[in-house]
Motif scaffolding. Structure first.
Motif, PDB file in Angstrom:
ATOM      1  N   ALA A 120      35.552   8.897  18.763  1.00  0.00           N
ATOM      2  CA  ALA A 120      36.118   8.881  20.110  1.00  0.00           C
ATOM      3  C   ALA A 120      37.343   7.984  20.153  1.00  0.00           C
ATOM      4  O   ALA A 120      37.403   6.950  19.477  1.00  0.00           O
ATOM      5  N   VAL A 121      38.330   8.380  20.978  1.00  0.00           N
ATOM      6  CA  VAL A 121      39.540   7.591  21.158  1.00  0.00           C
ATOM      7  C   VAL A 121      39.911   7.558  22.638  1.00  0.00           C
ATOM      8  O   VAL A 121      39.537   8.442  23.407  1.00  0.00           O
ATOM      9  N   LEU A 122      40.637   6.524  22.998  1.00  0.00           N
ATOM     10  CA  LEU A 122      41.267   6.446  24.309  1.00  0.00           C
ATOM     11  C   LEU A 122      42.750   6.752  24.141  1.00  0.00           C
ATOM     12  O   LEU A 122      43.401   6.186  23.257  1.00  0.00           O
ATOM     13  N   ILE A 123      43.267   7.627  24.981  1.00  0.00           N
ATOM     14  CA  ILE A 123      44.674   8.008  24.889  1.00  0.00           C
ATOM     15  C   ILE A 123      45.363   7.665  26.206  1.00  0.00           C
ATOM     16  O   ILE A 123      44.957   8.135  27.271  1.00  0.00           O
ATOM     17  N   THR A 124      46.373   6.823  26.099  1.00  0.00           N
ATOM     18  CA  THR A 124      47.206   6.471  27.247  1.00  0.00           C
ATOM     19  C   THR A 124      48.525   7.217  27.108  1.00  0.00           C
ATOM     20  O   THR A 124      49.138   7.193  26.025  1.00  0.00           O
ATOM     21  N   TYR A 125      48.953   7.885  28.174  1.00  0.00           N
ATOM     22  CA  TYR A 125      50.190   8.657  28.084  1.00  0.00           C
ATOM     23  C   TYR A 125      50.856   8.719  29.456  1.00  0.00           C
ATOM     24  O   TYR A 125      50.218   8.549  30.503  1.00  0.00           O
ATOM     25  N   GLY A 126      52.170   8.939  29.432  1.00  0.00           N
ATOM     26  CA  GLY A 126      52.892   8.982  30.695  1.00  0.00           C
ATOM     27  C   GLY A 126      54.384   9.138  30.489  1.00  0.00           C
ATOM     28  O   GLY A 126      54.866   9.262  29.360  1.00  0.00           O
ATOM     29  N   ALA A 127      55.124   9.106  31.603  1.00  0.00           N
ATOM     30  CA  ALA A 127      56.576   9.272  31.548  1.00  0.00           C
ATOM     31  C   ALA A 127      57.185   8.847  32.879  1.00  0.00           C
ATOM     32  O   ALA A 127      56.492   8.652  33.885  1.00  0.00           O
ATOM     33  N   ARG A 128      58.489   8.705  32.857  1.00  0.00           N
ATOM     34  CA  ARG A 128      59.279   8.499  34.081  1.00  0.00           C
ATOM     35  C   ARG A 128      59.768   9.881  34.506  1.00  0.00           C
ATOM     36  O   ARG A 128      60.545  10.518  33.809  1.00  0.00           O
ATOM     37  N   MET A 129      59.279  10.359  35.658  1.00  0.00           N
ATOM     38  CA  MET A 129      59.472  11.760  36.037  1.00  0.00           C
ATOM     39  C   MET A 129      60.194  11.887  37.376  1.00  0.00           C
ATOM     40  O   MET A 129      60.045  11.038  38.256  1.00  0.00           O
ATOM     41  N   TYR A 130      60.929  13.006  37.517  1.00  0.00           N
ATOM     42  CA  TYR A 130      61.530  13.347  38.816  1.00  0.00           C
ATOM     43  C   TYR A 130      62.102  14.762  38.735  1.00  0.00           C
ATOM     44  O   TYR A 130      62.379  15.282  37.654  1.00  0.00           O
ATOM     45  N   ALA A 131      62.284  15.376  39.911  1.00  0.00           N
ATOM     46  CA  ALA A 131      62.910  16.702  40.030  1.00  0.00           C
ATOM     47  C   ALA A 131      63.932  16.620  41.158  1.00  0.00           C
ATOM     48  O   ALA A 131      63.562  16.574  42.350  1.00  0.00           O
ATOM     49  N   PRO A 132      65.221  16.560  40.850  1.00  0.00           N
ATOM     50  CA  PRO A 132      66.259  16.348  41.869  1.00  0.00           C
ATOM     51  C   PRO A 132      66.476  17.610  42.713  1.00  0.00           C
ATOM     52  O   PRO A 132      67.329  18.450  42.410  1.00  0.00           O
ATOM     53  N   ALA A 133      65.664  17.747  43.748  1.00  0.00           N
ATOM     54  CA  ALA A 133      65.766  18.919  44.629  1.00  0.00           C
ATOM     55  C   ALA A 133      65.336  18.511  46.029  1.00  0.00           C
ATOM     56  O   ALA A 133      64.555  17.563  46.200  1.00  0.00           O
ATOM     57  N   PRO A 134      65.825  19.206  47.027  1.00  0.00           N
ATOM     58  CA  PRO A 134      65.410  18.859  48.408  1.00  0.00           C
ATOM     59  C   PRO A 134      63.892  18.925  48.588  1.00  0.00           C
ATOM     60  O   PRO A 134      63.283  18.106  49.258  1.00  0.00           O
ATOM     61  N   THR A 135      63.299  19.958  47.975  1.00  0.00           N
ATOM     62  CA  THR A 135      61.838  20.074  48.015  1.00  0.00           C
ATOM     63  C   THR A 135      61.353  20.175  46.570  1.00  0.00           C
ATOM     64  O   THR A 135      61.172  21.257  46.025  1.00  0.00           O
ATOM     65  N   PRO A 136      61.184  19.022  45.910  1.00  0.00           N
ATOM     66  CA  PRO A 136      60.863  19.052  44.476  1.00  0.00           C
ATOM     67  C   PRO A 136      59.458  19.592  44.212  1.00  0.00           C
ATOM     68  O   PRO A 136      58.521  19.336  44.984  1.00  0.00           O
ATOM     69  N   PRO A 137      59.302  20.367  43.153  1.00  0.00           N
ATOM     70  CA  PRO A 137      57.968  20.824  42.759  1.00  0.00           C
ATOM     71  C   PRO A 137      57.214  19.688  42.050  1.00  0.00           C
ATOM     72  O   PRO A 137      57.785  18.674  41.679  1.00  0.00           O
ATOM     73  N   ALA A 138      55.916  19.881  41.877  1.00  0.00           N
ATOM     74  CA  ALA A 138      55.111  18.907  41.154  1.00  0.00           C
ATOM     75  C   ALA A 138      55.410  19.007  39.657  1.00  0.00           C
ATOM     76  O   ALA A 138      55.501  20.100  39.098  1.00  0.00           O
ATOM     77  N   LEU A 139      55.576  17.832  39.025  1.00  0.00           N
ATOM     78  CA  LEU A 139      55.762  17.766  37.579  1.00  0.00           C
ATOM     79  C   LEU A 139      54.459  17.300  36.935  1.00  0.00           C
ATOM     80  O   LEU A 139      53.753  16.446  37.489  1.00  0.00           O
ATOM     81  N   ALA A 140      54.144  17.827  35.764  1.00  0.00           N
ATOM     82  CA  ALA A 140      52.875  17.472  35.108  1.00  0.00           C
ATOM     83  C   ALA A 140      53.097  17.250  33.612  1.00  0.00           C
ATOM     84  O   ALA A 140      53.920  17.924  32.983  1.00  0.00           O
ATOM     85  N   MET A 141      52.354  16.295  33.085  1.00  0.00           N
ATOM     86  CA  MET A 141      52.341  16.020  31.649  1.00  0.00           C
ATOM     87  C   MET A 141      50.889  16.038  31.182  1.00  0.00           C
ATOM     88  O   MET A 141      50.025  15.393  31.786  1.00  0.00           O
ATOM     89  N   SER A 142      50.610  16.776  30.104  1.00  0.00           N
ATOM     90  CA  SER A 142      49.250  16.892  29.589  1.00  0.00           C
ATOM     91  C   SER A 142      49.269  16.723  28.071  1.00  0.00           C
ATOM     92  O   SER A 142      50.314  16.445  27.477  1.00  0.00           O
ATOM     93  N   LEU A 143      48.102  16.901  27.445  1.00  0.00           N
ATOM     94  CA  LEU A 143      47.963  16.674  26.009  1.00  0.00           C
ATOM     95  C   LEU A 143      47.243  17.831  25.335  1.00  0.00           C
ATOM     96  O   LEU A 143      46.381  18.497  25.935  1.00  0.00           O
ATOM     97  N   ARG A 144      47.597  18.048  24.076  1.00  0.00           N
ATOM     98  CA  ARG A 144      46.887  19.009  23.229  1.00  0.00           C
ATOM     99  C   ARG A 144      46.391  18.252  21.986  1.00  0.00           C
ATOM    100  O   ARG A 144      47.148  17.491  21.376  1.00  0.00           O
ATOM    101  N   LEU A 145      45.129  18.485  21.598  1.00  0.00           N
ATOM    102  CA  LEU A 145      44.550  17.853  20.413  1.00  0.00           C
ATOM    103  C   LEU A 145      44.349  18.915  19.343  1.00  0.00           C
ATOM    104  O   LEU A 145      43.710  19.948  19.593  1.00  0.00           O
TER     105      LEU A 145
END
Length: 398
Positions: free
Chosen positions: A302-327
């Motif tokens: 078993a492992v613990l995985i920490t992950y992330g990013a600095r995210m944004y979508a420059p739009a008047p109505t920005p959509p949701a941004l997502a980051m995930s993982l594949r093992l």
């Protein structure tokens, strides 16, 4: 006074000779013979080995001080205990006119029964070397114990300063102790002769012979082997040591491995973007794609995985941004990226987002790869989702 020995002279051995030479020092060399050497100790207890010490007496003369030793002969000869009860001077021949030479000072046994020398006695002797551009010490005579090498410079004599005693001496003495005693090592380390034998090294480490090598004593009782003790091979699976690089290590039976591997980390400050509405490893305008990290599964799987990013979508109505993982393991996907557990952000203003997840059920010891994937939510307008300062960190977990 000559070097005293017992059971050498055919006649004339005195009770005093016998008393002086009963050393009791018989460190085994094998099943029949013992290790030649000098009995350790000093008058004030400050020194490991002071017996048969040698220093300057005059320009070409040295004084060998009192001490006791054992000189092992052939299997049939046995061991000869010897004692020098009072200091003795030895004299060196004048130096060669052109080249220096190296002489050898020895404690030597003459036993006519074995060497046909017509002598039965023990002596402190100087064995003269051969002068040369790169002089070497002569071989020690049979049935002798090397004590000192002495470099005699070219032209050395009593009339022109003699031997430079401060630099001319090389100590060859080695100690020996009684059976079961802890030998205080001086000079080259010799192999052990039975498992369970102990020695005390010059740097103060107590070591035990395990049948093939000297193992530092703390290792034998579950202690951590210190970094200054060379131990190329562990003594048992689960043994720990403080590695020379400062990394805590564990012996796995074949190699020293980090006791707590990781953390495994990969990250980038190179910003990239995507318009994909499904998870993808590819980001545009960045060289760090795909972003992943390899790691070795721990015993727990078993492992613990920490992950992330600095995210944004420059739009008047920005959509949701997502980051995930594949093992993956050896190219086979074990866990696929998905919305559940992903890092999500909705906003036109950059924000740093991260999360921690646990992957388990892995095979200990195998190498796995975790890769970051990215997507933009409902995106009919092809809005770019930006990901910067992206990272993945894997830590072992129970």
């Amino acid at each position: 006074m000559n070097l005293r020995s017992s059971w050498t002279a055919e006649t004339g051995q005195t009770r005093e000779d016998t008393r002086l030479t009963q050393t009791g020092a018989t460190t085994p060399l094998n099943t029949v013979q013992v290790r030649s050497g000098i009995l350790p100790g000093s008058y004030d207890g400050r020194y490991r080995l002071s017996g048969l010490w040698m220093d300057k007496a005059s320009a070409m003369t040295a004084t060998v001080h009192e001490g006791r030793a054992v000189i092992q002969g052939s299997i049939s000869q046995g061991a000869y205990p010897v004692t020098l009860p009072a200091s003795q001077e030895v004299t060196f021949a004048a130096g060669d006119a052109q080249y220096s030479r190296v002489d050898l000072v020895v404690a030597r046994i003459y036993d006519n029964l074995y060497d046909s020398s017509n002598r039965n006695e023990a002596k402190i002797e100087v064995v003269q070397g051969v002068p040369g551009q790169a002089p070497q010490a002569p071989a020690a005579p049979p049935l002798s114990l090397p004590l000192w090498e002495v470099t005699v410079p070219a032209g050395a004599s009593a009339g022109n300063g003699g031997i430079p005693w401060g630099t001319a001496l090389k100590d060859l003495r080695t100690p020996t102790v009684s059976l079961g005693g802890i030998n205080p090592v001086e000079g080259p380390t010799q192999r052990g002769t039975y498992p369970g034998q102990y020695q005390d090294t010059p740097n103060g480490e107590l070591q035990r012979w395990d049948g093939g090598q000297w193992v530092s004593y703390p290792a034998g009782v579950g202690g951590i082997v210190p970094a200054n003790v060379p131990l190329e091979q562990g003594g048992y699976v689960g043994q720990y040591r403080d590695g020379t690089s400062g990394q805590f290590q564990r012996w796995n039976g074949t190699a020293w491995k980090p006791a707590f591997p990781g953390p495994y980390f990969n990250g980038t400050y190179d910003e990239g973007w995507t318009t994909s509405t499904t998870f993808t490893t590819a980001l545009t305008d960045t060289l760090s794609t795909p972003l992943g990290v390899d790691f070795v599964a721990p015993p727990s799987g078993a492992v613990l995985i920490t992950y992330g990013a600095r995210m944004y979508a420059p739009a008047p109505t920005p959509p949701a941004l997502a980051m995930s993982l594949r093992l993956t393991q050896a190219g086979t996907t074990k866990i696929e990226a998905g919305d559940e557990g992903s890092v999500v952000y909705t906003g036109a203003t950059p924000a740093s987002m991260s999360t921690v997840t646990r992957f388990y059920g892995m095979v200990p010891g195998l190498t796995y790869t975790v890769t970051a994937l990215f997507k933009v939510g409902s995106n009919t307008s092809q809005i770019k989702g930006y990901f910067d300062n992206t990272f993945v960190m894997v830590q072992h977990h129970n």
